[in-house]
Design a protein around this motif. Structure first.
Motif, PDB file in Angstrom:
ATOM      1  N   TYR A  92      24.252  24.947  20.476  1.00  0.00           N
ATOM      2  CA  TYR A  92      23.317  23.913  20.916  1.00  0.00           C
ATOM      3  C   TYR A  92      22.290  24.531  21.850  1.00  0.00           C
ATOM      4  N   TRP A  93      21.030  24.294  21.487  1.00  0.00           N
ATOM      5  CA  TRP A  93      19.911  24.728  22.315  1.00  0.00           C
ATOM      6  C   TRP A  93      19.360  23.518  23.053  1.00  0.00           C
ATOM      7  N   ILE A  94      19.183  23.648  24.352  1.00  0.00           N
ATOM      8  CA  ILE A  94      18.696  22.556  25.194  1.00  0.00           C
ATOM      9  C   ILE A  94      17.393  23.000  25.840  1.00  0.00           C
ATOM     10  N   ARG A  95      16.418  22.079  25.896  1.00  0.00           N
ATOM     11  CA  ARG A  95      15.137  22.411  26.518  1.00  0.00           C
ATOM     12  C   ARG A  95      14.734  21.309  27.482  1.00  0.00           C
ATOM     13  N   LEU A  96      14.239  21.722  28.630  1.00  0.00           N
ATOM     14  CA  LEU A  96      13.766  20.792  29.648  1.00  0.00           C
ATOM     15  C   LEU A  96      12.510  21.377  30.288  1.00  0.00           C
ATOM     16  N   ASN A  97      11.426  20.582  30.302  1.00  0.00           N
ATOM     17  CA  ASN A  97      10.187  20.985  30.960  1.00  0.00           C
ATOM     18  C   ASN A  97      10.096  20.312  32.325  1.00  0.00           C
ATOM     19  N   VAL A  98       9.885  21.109  33.356  1.00  0.00           N
ATOM     20  CA  VAL A  98       9.877  20.616  34.728  1.00  0.00           C
ATOM     21  C   VAL A  98       8.546  21.019  35.387  1.00  0.00           C
ATOM     22  N   ARG A  99       8.002  20.072  36.163  1.00  0.00           N
ATOM     23  CA  ARG A  99       6.796  20.411  36.926  1.00  0.00           C
ATOM     24  C   ARG A  99       6.931  19.880  38.353  1.00  0.00           C
ATOM     25  N   ASN A 100       6.214  20.539  39.245  1.00  0.00           N
ATOM     26  CA  ASN A 100       6.204  20.152  40.656  1.00  0.00           C
ATOM     27  C   ASN A 100       4.815  19.592  40.979  1.00  0.00           C
ATOM     28  N   TRP A 124      14.836  30.411  32.636  1.00  0.00           N
ATOM     29  CA  TRP A 124      14.121  29.475  33.501  1.00  0.00           C
ATOM     30  C   TRP A 124      12.744  29.985  33.968  1.00  0.00           C
ATOM     31  N   SER A 125      12.317  31.131  33.481  1.00  0.00           N
ATOM     32  CA  SER A 125      11.005  31.637  33.893  1.00  0.00           C
ATOM     33  C   SER A 125      10.256  32.176  32.683  1.00  0.00           C
ATOM     34  N   TYR A 149      30.893  23.523  38.869  1.00  0.00           N
ATOM     35  CA  TYR A 149      29.998  23.238  37.749  1.00  0.00           C
ATOM     36  C   TYR A 149      28.971  24.366  37.625  1.00  0.00           C
ATOM     37  N   PHE A 150      28.178  24.280  36.551  1.00  0.00           N
ATOM     38  CA  PHE A 150      27.142  25.287  36.319  1.00  0.00           C
ATOM     39  C   PHE A 150      25.849  24.821  36.996  1.00  0.00           C
ATOM     40  N   LEU A 151      25.438  25.547  38.025  1.00  0.00           N
ATOM     41  CA  LEU A 151      24.236  25.202  38.777  1.00  0.00           C
ATOM     42  C   LEU A 151      23.169  26.273  38.559  1.00  0.00           C
ATOM     43  N   LEU A 152      21.916  25.815  38.327  1.00  0.00           N
ATOM     44  CA  LEU A 152      20.797  26.735  38.207  1.00  0.00           C
ATOM     45  C   LEU A 152      19.736  26.340  39.219  1.00  0.00           C
ATOM     46  N   PRO A 153      19.464  27.173  40.218  1.00  0.00           N
ATOM     47  CA  PRO A 153      18.399  26.851  41.175  1.00  0.00           C
ATOM     48  C   PRO A 153      17.018  27.031  40.520  1.00  0.00           C
ATOM     49  N   ILE A 154      16.162  26.043  40.689  1.00  0.00           N
ATOM     50  CA  ILE A 154      14.806  26.076  40.122  1.00  0.00           C
ATOM     51  C   ILE A 154      13.820  25.925  41.270  1.00  0.00           C
ATOM     52  N   THR A 155      13.037  26.934  41.495  1.00  0.00           N
ATOM     53  CA  THR A 155      12.032  26.918  42.564  1.00  0.00           C
ATOM     54  C   THR A 155      10.647  26.895  41.928  1.00  0.00           C
ATOM     55  N   LEU A 156       9.862  25.885  42.290  1.00  0.00           N
ATOM     56  CA  LEU A 156       8.525  25.719  41.721  1.00  0.00           C
ATOM     57  C   LEU A 156       7.490  25.659  42.846  1.00  0.00           C
ATOM     58  N   ASP A 157       6.384  26.354  42.607  1.00  0.00           N
ATOM     59  CA  ASP A 157       5.256  26.227  43.530  1.00  0.00           C
ATOM     60  C   ASP A 157       4.549  24.901  43.308  1.00  0.00           C
ATOM     61  N   SER A 161       4.494  24.325  36.537  1.00  0.00           N
ATOM     62  CA  SER A 161       5.348  23.783  35.473  1.00  0.00           C
ATOM     63  C   SER A 161       6.171  24.921  34.870  1.00  0.00           C
ATOM     64  N   ARG A 162       7.333  24.568  34.405  1.00  0.00           N
ATOM     65  CA  ARG A 162       8.210  25.605  33.849  1.00  0.00           C
ATOM     66  C   ARG A 162       9.095  24.991  32.766  1.00  0.00           C
ATOM     67  N   SER A 163       9.368  25.768  31.755  1.00  0.00           N
ATOM     68  CA  SER A 163      10.249  25.344  30.668  1.00  0.00           C
ATOM     69  C   SER A 163      11.609  26.017  30.837  1.00  0.00           C
ATOM     70  N   ILE A 164      12.657  25.220  30.834  1.00  0.00           N
ATOM     71  CA  ILE A 164      14.030  25.717  30.989  1.00  0.00           C
ATOM     72  C   ILE A 164      14.759  25.563  29.662  1.00  0.00           C
ATOM     73  N   THR A 165      15.394  26.630  29.221  1.00  0.00           N
ATOM     74  CA  THR A 165      16.115  26.617  27.948  1.00  0.00           C
ATOM     75  C   THR A 165      17.569  26.984  28.198  1.00  0.00           C
ATOM     76  N   LEU A 166      18.462  26.270  27.535  1.00  0.00           N
ATOM     77  CA  LEU A 166      19.900  26.545  27.613  1.00  0.00           C
ATOM     78  C   LEU A 166      20.434  26.793  26.212  1.00  0.00           C
ATOM     79  N   ARG A 167      21.326  27.732  26.130  1.00  0.00           N
ATOM     80  CA  ARG A 167      22.084  27.969  24.895  1.00  0.00           C
ATOM     81  C   ARG A 167      23.558  27.738  25.215  1.00  0.00           C
ATOM     82  N   VAL A 168      24.184  26.773  24.531  1.00  0.00           N
ATOM     83  CA  VAL A 168      25.558  26.379  24.844  1.00  0.00           C
ATOM     84  C   VAL A 168      26.407  26.505  23.589  1.00  0.00           C
ATOM     85  N   HIS A 169      27.554  27.122  23.757  1.00  0.00           N
ATOM     86  CA  HIS A 169      28.507  27.246  22.647  1.00  0.00           C
ATOM     87  C   HIS A 169      29.914  27.190  23.229  1.00  0.00           C
TER      88      HIS A 169
END
Length: 611
Positions: A92-100, A124-125, A149-157, A161-169
């Motif tokens: 499973y591929w997961i995508r999330l677009n985040v902006r500050n 994440w970059s 749990y699985f935590l990913l720190p996301i720092t945005l100026d 905007s940034r696109s985050i992709t996850l690959r889960v199996h």
């Protein structure tokens, strides 16, 4: 679908699997960007998440990074639903677009709050080398944050905007619940969970130790079984919640997966043993046979858990545990109907446990969403069950105590009725016992073969004779006699013939020890002693010479027809002033040894200088 999976589906009574719902969702050309500063948007994160299910054989299934994904990939929107899937081999591929949209640089945390995922990879970059590879198949230290749990720190100026992709199996069911949280929100939630989980697991630990101490003090088996059940259940929930992987075996990813089905089957074994002993299921009944089969099945499943892959053992062990819960509830219900009152609380405990276990298993296998809420519900169910089980044990203890009081009262009444009858019998028995003790005491002081006194009598009487000699000033002489070469007699003609010689020597001693207070003793195999109070060294020497002379002239026909002879050696010692009985006896023994060393068949007087 396998038979076990169908059985689970039937037991769970779950709604349509989330996978089917996800497949029915319309494809979205691209994922909308979430404003990380908007708390409402963060609470609705799953409306901004897109995913793609890559089945085996597809290029996306073998892709190891986002750049290898086909450009024509059709992403699907989560549409606000948690991504939950039953057991599947897909990636499973997961995508999330985040902006500050704020005016300052800020940090948020992407929280994948389901700990049981084999492989989770984050990008994440814009730099494709910035990648985080983690999951249960990796050491716990591979995670970005030391958290269950699985935590990913996301720092945005500001404005970034940034696109985050996850690959889960994963080899088991797949839950991908995502949250985007600020540091404050994450700390608040973590503190809340730490408090509630600390209270829950602390209570489980205290009750498990308490039951173990009760077992040690009383030896009652079901206390141990209950302690084992609570300990295994606590470890199972710790493993399911990610705490065990974080704190107990962070360097053993293989055992992290193995521990879950292993603790589950141990739970099943412990609750079967506890149910059989607590419910007092009688041998020979159908219920006892059923539980015996279940216990052996649990033992077999424990071995299979160490061999089969996780994806199979978790299904088998879950199905077995659910079946055992319903079997125990049915047996307890029958025992309740039979009038066994503690079974009432036992039934209530397992009804609560059954409901919680069904919901929790359904969430764990991807049939229900919001695994975190189901985990809390399971803890509530187990807490209620543990309280009811321990209350049931209290009721059982009260029941047994009442029965004990009744038996004690009846025994006291019967005892009072019989006490007068037994008193007369006891007095008669005591008189008989006293007479028997007197006879036994007499027998214990005599040698059974020769009839002479034995070593015990010599030890007792010699002390008195020494004390009397010191008090009165009268002499006391001790003579030790030993048959010469007696071993050759036994070796040549046997012990039976040797016994005849011992009896003959005893007769000679009795003939020459004539005074009433003189004592002849056999204190060893062929060793004899004479205690001669009031007799000095010369008198004792005359007695010994006469004894040795008579034995020299004594002949006994041996079993082979030959005539056998025997001689004696003797050592004499007379008590000296202030001499102890041990020293007296030792001087006589040394004199006997000299008689032996000088050629035997003679009398030797003890040397005064020996002391």
């Amino acid at each position: 679908m396998s038979f076990v999976a169908r059985l689970l589906l039937f037991l769970f009574c779950a709604a349509t699997p989330a996978l089917a719902i996800a497949n029915a969702l319309a494809a979205a050309p691209e994922c909308p960007a979430i404003d990380a500063n908007d708390a409402y948007a963060r609470n609705s994160l799953m409306h901004y998440v897109c995913y793609y299910q890559a089945s085996p054989g597809e290029p996306a299934h073998s892709a190891r990074r986002p750049g290898e994904l086909p450009e024509s990939l059709e992403w699907s929107s989560a549409r606000g639903h948690d991504l939950t899937f039953t057991q599947t081999r897909s990636v499973y591929w997961i995508r999330l677009n985040v902006r500050n949209s704020g005016n300052e640089r800020r940090t948020w945390y992407l929280n994948l709050h389901y700990p049981l995922l084999d492989e989770v990879t984050f990008w994440w970059s814009r730099d494709p080398t910035d990648v985080l590879v983690t999951g249960d198949l990796h050491r716990f230290g591979s995670r970005a944050i030391n958290y269950r749990y699985f935590l990913l720190p996301i720092t945005l100026d500001s404005g970034e905007s940034r696109s985050i992709t996850l690959r889960v199996h994963s080899s088991g069911a797949l839950n991908i619940p995502l949250k985007l949280e600020s540091p404050e929100e994450l700390i608040t939630a973590s503190n809340h969970l730490a408090m509630t989980h600390g209270l829950f697991y602390g209570a489980i630990l205290v009750l498990a130790v308490f039951n173990l101490l009760l077992f040690i003090s009383s030896g009652t088996a079901y206390y141990f079984h209950n302690a084992l059940y609570m300990g295994a259940m606590g470890l199972f929930l710790l493993a399911m919640g990610g705490y065990a992987n974080q704190y107990f075996w962070p360097e053993s990813p293989q055992f992290a997966n193995l521990s879950i089905p292993l603790m589950l089957v141990i739970c099943a074994l412990a609750m079967s043993l506890f149910g059989r002993s607590f419910l007092e299921v009688e041998q020979g009944t159908r219920a006892y046979t059923t539980l015996k089969v279940i216990i052996w099945t649990c033992a077999g499943f424990t071995g299979l858990t160490l061999i089969l892959p996780y994806s199979q053992t978790i299904l088998y062990n879950t199905a077995l545990s659910l079946i055992i819960i319903f079997v125990l509830s049915f047996i307890a219900l029958n025992r309740w109907r039979q009038g066994y009152q503690p079974a009432k609380w036992y039934v209530l405990a397992w009804v609560i446990m059954a409901g919680g276990a069904l919901i929790y298993a359904a969430a764990a296998f991807g049939y229900l969403t919001d695994f975190l809420a189901r985990e809390s519900l399971m803890q509530i169910a187990i807490g209620g069950q543990v309280i009811l089980l321990n209350y049931a044990m209290v009721q059982r203890w009260r029941l047994l105590n009442n029965k004990l009081l009744e038996v004690e009262q009846q025994a006291r009444t019967d005892l009072e009725d019989k006490v007068h009858e037994r008193t007369a019998q006891l007095r008669s028995t005591m008189r008989e016992l006293e007479n028997a003790n007197r006879k036994l005491a007499a027998l214990s002081l005599n040698d059974p073969l020769t009839g002479l006194y034995n070593r015990r009598h010599m030890d007792n009487i010699l002390t008195e004779l020494c004390a009397e000699s010191r008090r009165t000033g009268q002499p006391l002489t001790v003579t030790l006699l030993d048959a010469d070469h007696f071993k050759s007699v036994n070796d040549t003609w046997g012990h039976g013939f040797g016994d005849l010689w011992l009896q003959q020597i005893s007769s000679i001693l009795c003939r020459h020890v004539k005074r009433p207070r003189d004592i002849a003793i056999r204190f060893g195999g062929e060793e004899f002693a004479l205690l001669l109070p009031g007799t000095g060294t010369e008198g004792a020497q005359k007695v010994c010479e006469a004894i040795l002379e008579e034995l020299r002239t004594t002949k006994i026909e041996a079993p082979d027809g030959k005539i056998a002879k025997l001689t004696l050696s003797a050592g004499i010692a007379t008590l000296l002033p202030n001499e102890s009985q041990q020293t007296l006896f030792a001087r006589a023994d040394r004199a006997l040894y000299k008689a032996k060393s000088r050629g035997r068949d003679q009398v030797v007087l003890a040397d005064i200088q020996c002391i």
